[in-house]
Design a protein around this motif. Structure first.
Motif, PDB file in Angstrom:
ATOM      1  N   ALA A  33       0.924  -1.181  -0.087  1.00 26.53           N
ATOM      2  CA  ALA A  33       0.139   0.142   0.012  1.00 26.53           C
ATOM      3  C   ALA A  33       0.949   1.272  -0.124  1.00 26.53           C
ATOM      4  CB  ALA A  33      -0.902  -0.200   1.219  1.00 26.53           C
ATOM      5  N   SER A  34       2.100   1.226  -0.186  1.00 24.04           N
ATOM      6  CA  SER A  34       2.895   2.223  -0.351  1.00 24.04           C
ATOM      7  C   SER A  34       2.464   3.229  -1.125  1.00 24.04           C
ATOM      8  CB  SER A  34       4.531   1.766  -0.625  1.00 24.04           C
ATOM      9  OG  SER A  34       4.568   1.307  -1.965  1.00 24.04           O
ATOM     10  N   ASP A  35       2.067   3.062  -2.398  1.00 20.51           N
ATOM     11  CA  ASP A  35       1.375   4.181  -3.385  1.00 20.51           C
ATOM     12  C   ASP A  35       0.100   4.895  -2.731  1.00 20.51           C
ATOM     13  OD1 ASP A  35       3.361   3.316  -5.041  1.00 20.51           O
ATOM     14  OD2 ASP A  35       1.942   2.404  -6.378  1.00 20.51           O
ATOM     15  N   LEU A  36      -0.628   4.122  -1.882  1.00 22.20           N
ATOM     16  CA  LEU A  36      -1.588   4.776  -1.350  1.00 22.20           C
ATOM     17  C   LEU A  36      -1.309   5.909  -0.376  1.00 22.20           C
ATOM     18  CD1 LEU A  36      -3.928   1.517  -0.571  1.00 22.20           C
ATOM     19  CD2 LEU A  36      -3.860   2.946  -2.698  1.00 22.20           C
ATOM     20  N   ARG A  37      -0.401   5.962   0.694  1.00 23.26           N
ATOM     21  CA  ARG A  37       0.022   6.920   1.415  1.00 23.26           C
ATOM     22  C   ARG A  37       0.215   8.305   0.715  1.00 23.26           C
ATOM     23  NH1 ARG A  37      -1.487   7.924   6.551  1.00 23.26           N
ATOM     24  NH2 ARG A  37       0.081   9.441   7.501  1.00 23.26           N
ATOM     25  N   GLY A  38      -0.610   9.250   1.061  1.00 24.53           N
ATOM     26  CA  GLY A  38      -0.476  10.377   0.433  1.00 24.53           C
ATOM     27  C   GLY A  38      -0.465  10.435  -1.236  1.00 24.53           C
ATOM     28  N   GLU A  58      -8.224  11.112   5.558  1.00 18.88           N
ATOM     29  CA  GLU A  58      -7.000  11.597   5.595  1.00 18.88           C
ATOM     30  C   GLU A  58      -5.865  11.456   6.619  1.00 18.88           C
ATOM     31  OE1 GLU A  58      -7.805  15.755   4.802  1.00 18.88           O
ATOM     32  OE2 GLU A  58      -8.001  15.538   2.598  1.00 18.88           O
ATOM     33  N   ASP A  59      -6.578  11.264   7.974  1.00 20.11           N
ATOM     34  CA  ASP A  59      -5.704  10.694   8.975  1.00 20.11           C
ATOM     35  C   ASP A  59      -5.055   9.387   8.679  1.00 20.11           C
ATOM     36  OD1 ASP A  59      -6.560  12.905  10.451  1.00 20.11           O
ATOM     37  OD2 ASP A  59      -8.029  11.774  11.619  1.00 20.11           O
ATOM     38  N   ARG A  60      -5.745   8.315   8.069  1.00 16.70           N
ATOM     39  CA  ARG A  60      -5.378   6.978   7.854  1.00 16.70           C
ATOM     40  C   ARG A  60      -4.400   7.062   6.504  1.00 16.70           C
ATOM     41  NH1 ARG A  60      -8.460   2.634   9.348  1.00 16.70           N
ATOM     42  NH2 ARG A  60      -6.420   1.575   8.869  1.00 16.70           N
ATOM     43  N   LEU A  61      -4.922   7.558   5.639  1.00 18.45           N
ATOM     44  CA  LEU A  61      -3.985   7.580   4.121  1.00 18.45           C
ATOM     45  C   LEU A  61      -3.165   8.823   4.014  1.00 18.45           C
ATOM     46  CD1 LEU A  61      -6.970   6.701   1.909  1.00 18.45           C
ATOM     47  CD2 LEU A  61      -4.968   5.251   2.726  1.00 18.45           C
ATOM     48  N   GLY A  62      -3.288   9.803   4.703  1.00 16.18           N
ATOM     49  CA  GLY A  62      -2.605  11.134   4.614  1.00 16.18           C
ATOM     50  C   GLY A  62      -3.101  11.845   3.505  1.00 16.18           C
ATOM     51  N   ARG A  63      -2.849  13.173   3.602  1.00 17.35           N
ATOM     52  CA  ARG A  63      -3.333  14.210   2.455  1.00 17.35           C
ATOM     53  C   ARG A  63      -2.479  13.863   1.120  1.00 17.35           C
ATOM     54  NH1 ARG A  63      -5.348  19.705   3.812  1.00 17.35           N
ATOM     55  NH2 ARG A  63      -6.819  19.026   5.915  1.00 17.35           N
ATOM     56  N   ALA A  64      -3.052  14.093   0.107  1.00 21.36           N
ATOM     57  CA  ALA A  64      -2.728  13.714  -1.359  1.00 21.36           C
ATOM     58  C   ALA A  64      -1.342  14.735  -1.507  1.00 21.36           C
ATOM     59  CB  ALA A  64      -3.622  13.907  -2.140  1.00 21.36           C
ATOM     60  N   GLU A  65      -0.251  14.340  -1.644  1.00 19.61           N
ATOM     61  CA  GLU A  65       0.885  15.114  -1.746  1.00 19.61           C
ATOM     62  C   GLU A  65       1.236  14.939  -3.354  1.00 19.61           C
ATOM     63  OE1 GLU A  65       3.746  13.254   0.586  1.00 19.61           O
ATOM     64  OE2 GLU A  65       2.824  13.712   2.249  1.00 19.61           O
TER      65      GLU A  65
END
Length: 164
Positions: A33-38, A58-65
Motif C-alpha cells: 500500500a505504499s502508493d496509497l499513503r499520500g 486523510e488521518d489514515r491515508l495522509g493528504r494527497a501530496e
C-alpha cells in the motif's frame, strides 16, 4: 530468567517469525500500500458527514501530496427507531450507513477498484432535545469513522501494488 529478559526473548522470536514469513509493513518501502499513503486525492466534502469521512480518510491515508489516484464516494444513511416504550415513544435510534466508492487512476482514468462498505451506529433519545441532537451527531460521526476505516482496510487489502 527475569521478566524483562523473557519479554525481550519473546519479542525477538516474534520479530524473527514475522521476518521469516515475508512480513512487510503495508505503507513501508516496497509495501503493498505504499502508493496509497499520500497518493489518493479524495473528493472534497459537501456535508457534515462527508467532512467527518474525509477527515478520517486523510488521518489514515495522509493528504494527497502527489496523487496517483482519485477517490470518489457517495454516502447514504438511514435512521430507524430501535427502542420503543409502551407509550410508543422512541428511546433509541440506529443509523445505518452505506459508503459507495470508486478509486480511479488519475493518469489513465482507469477504474482500479469500486465497491461499498456498510456499518451502523446507535444513540439514545431519552435526554433533552439538545442532548438527543448531540447524541445523534456523535453517532453519525462514529459511523463515518467506521465507514472510513472499513474503506481503508479494503483499499490496503486489495491495493494495486498487491501483486508485487
Amino acid at each position: 530468567m527475569s521478566s524483562s529478559d523473557r519479554r525481550t526473548l519473546v519479542l525477538g522470536l516474534a520479530a524473527l517469525a514475522l521476518g521469516g514469513c515475508g512480513f512487510r509493513p503495508a505503507y513501508g518501502p516496497g509495501g503493498v500500500a505504499s502508493d496509497l499513503r499520500g497518493g489518493i486525492a479524495i473528493d472534497p466534502p459537501d456535508t457534515r458527514n462527508a467532512f467527518a469521512l474525509v477527515e478520517r480518510l486523510e488521518d489514515r491515508l495522509g493528504r494527497a501530496e502527489a496523487p496517483v489516484y482519485r477517490l470518489g464516494y457517495r454516502i447514504g444513511t438511514s435512521r430507524k427507531a430501535l427502542g420503543i416504550t409502551g407509550a410508543q415513544e422512541t428511546t433509541r435510534y440506529t443509523i445505518e450507513g452505506d459508503l459507495t466508492f470508486e478509486l480511479v487512476e488519475i493518469a489513465t482514468g482507469r477504474l482500479v477498484q469500486s465497491g461499498n462498505v456498510t456499518a451502523f451506529s446507535a444513540y439514545s433519545a431519552t435526554g433533552s432535545t439538545v442532548a438527543t441532537l448531540a447524541a445523534e451527531r456523535d453517532a453519525e460521526r462514529r459511523l463515518m469513522v467506521m465507514l472510513a476505516d472499513q474503506l481503508v482496510t479494503r483499499l490496503i487489502a486489495t491495493a494495486p501494488g498487491r501483486a508485487r
